[in-house]
Design a protein around this motif. Structure first.
Motif, PDB file in Angstrom:
ATOM      1  N   LYS A 167       0.818  -1.216   0.000  1.00 58.68           N
ATOM      2  CA  LYS A 167       0.000   0.000   0.000  1.00 58.68           C
ATOM      3  C   LYS A 167       0.854   1.270   0.000  1.00 58.68           C
ATOM      4  N   ASP A 168       2.071   1.203   0.579  1.00 60.68           N
ATOM      5  CA  ASP A 168       2.944   2.372   0.553  1.00 60.68           C
ATOM      6  C   ASP A 168       3.450   2.647  -0.859  1.00 60.68           C
ATOM      7  N   TYR A 169       3.776   1.585  -1.583  1.00 65.69           N
ATOM      8  CA  TYR A 169       4.184   1.747  -2.973  1.00 65.69           C
ATOM      9  C   TYR A 169       3.032   2.293  -3.803  1.00 65.69           C
ATOM     10  N   LEU A 170       1.830   1.783  -3.520  1.00 60.06           N
ATOM     11  CA  LEU A 170       0.646   2.234  -4.258  1.00 60.06           C
ATOM     12  C   LEU A 170       0.400   3.719  -4.025  1.00 60.06           C
ATOM     13  N   ALA A 171       0.535   4.138  -2.763  1.00 56.72           N
ATOM     14  CA  ALA A 171       0.337   5.546  -2.441  1.00 56.72           C
ATOM     15  C   ALA A 171       1.322   6.427  -3.201  1.00 56.72           C
ATOM     16  N   ALA A 172       2.581   5.996  -3.253  1.00 61.18           N
ATOM     17  CA  ALA A 172       3.601   6.763  -3.967  1.00 61.18           C
ATOM     18  C   ALA A 172       3.302   6.812  -5.466  1.00 61.18           C
TER      19      ALA A 172
END
Length: 221
Positions: A167-172
């Motif tokens: 989810k952190d990669y997705l947010a970025a």
């Protein structure tokens, strides 16, 4: 040009979002909004459903490969805009636009490289990018190519987003996608397109489409 370099904050989605879940959720939310009188949202739902093929082409790659490919796209754009800044064909406000976009693209590449390193993955070697003759001697040719790169990057991020697990990669990725949309609007302003924000829905692109578009410039992976 603060309007070009400002970007929306990261969008956080559940870690377990899948392509199928993403589409089902869009349909369910669309039905609920339609029932509440927000009928126009149904158009967005149909747009998501129509692009299910584009989303599936990124399934199975894994987060590292998706981020590695995104890094190469950002390196390509950063190099392109850097050469545009140094070419001398732009001045005044136009030069400010191109410089700000270059700085954004380079910041994107640096952020993706840092993310890959933290994940213990290698950062891809930057290819020897090549561009058509005349690209950096004529503003029209430069802006025409820029107007190809920007929607390609947007389509890549949009197509890959449902396949990203972390989810952190997705947010970025979504944050970068938002900035790329502003870049495209900036390019359209320089092209004299009125209004520049003339696209109601961005289009996801298949992995193969993106790969074919950037292959002539040196990205072969």
């Amino acid at each position: 040009m603060s309007g070009v370099e400002d970007r929306g904050g990261p969008v956080v989605l559940d870690r377990e979002v899948s392509r199928r879940g993403f589409l089902k959720t869009a349909v369910a939310v669309g039905a609920a909004l339609s029932a509440a009188g927000v009928g126009g949202f149904g158009v967005a739902v149909r747009q998501a459903q129509a692009q299910s093929k584009e989303y599936t082409t990124y399934q199975g790659l894994g987060d590292v490969k998706i981020l590695s490919f995104a890094y190469l796209l950002e390196e390509l754009e950063g190099t392109f805009y850097d050469q545009g800044v140094k070419s001398g064909i732009f001045s005044g406000e136009a030069l400010t636009f191109i410089t700000d976009i270059r700085d954004n693209e380079m910041a994107h590449a640096q952020a993706l490289a840092s993310t890959l390193q933290k994940a213990g993955a290698p950062v891809p070697q930057t290819p020897n990018f090549t561009f058509p003759n005349g690209t950096f001697s004529d503003t029209g040719a430069f802006l025409k190519l820029a107007a190809t790169f920007e929607p390609t990057g947007i389509g890549a991020y949009q197509g890959a987003a449902p396949a990203i697990k972390n989810k952190d990669y997705l947010a970025a990725a979504l944050s970068i996608h938002n900035a790329e949309c502003r870049h495209w609007d900036a390019i359209k302003i320089l092209q004299g397109i009125v209004p520049p924000n003339n696209v109601p829905f961005e289009k996801a692109l298949t992995l193969q489409t993106v790969q074919s578009r950037v292959k002539p410039f040196g990205i072969t992976g």
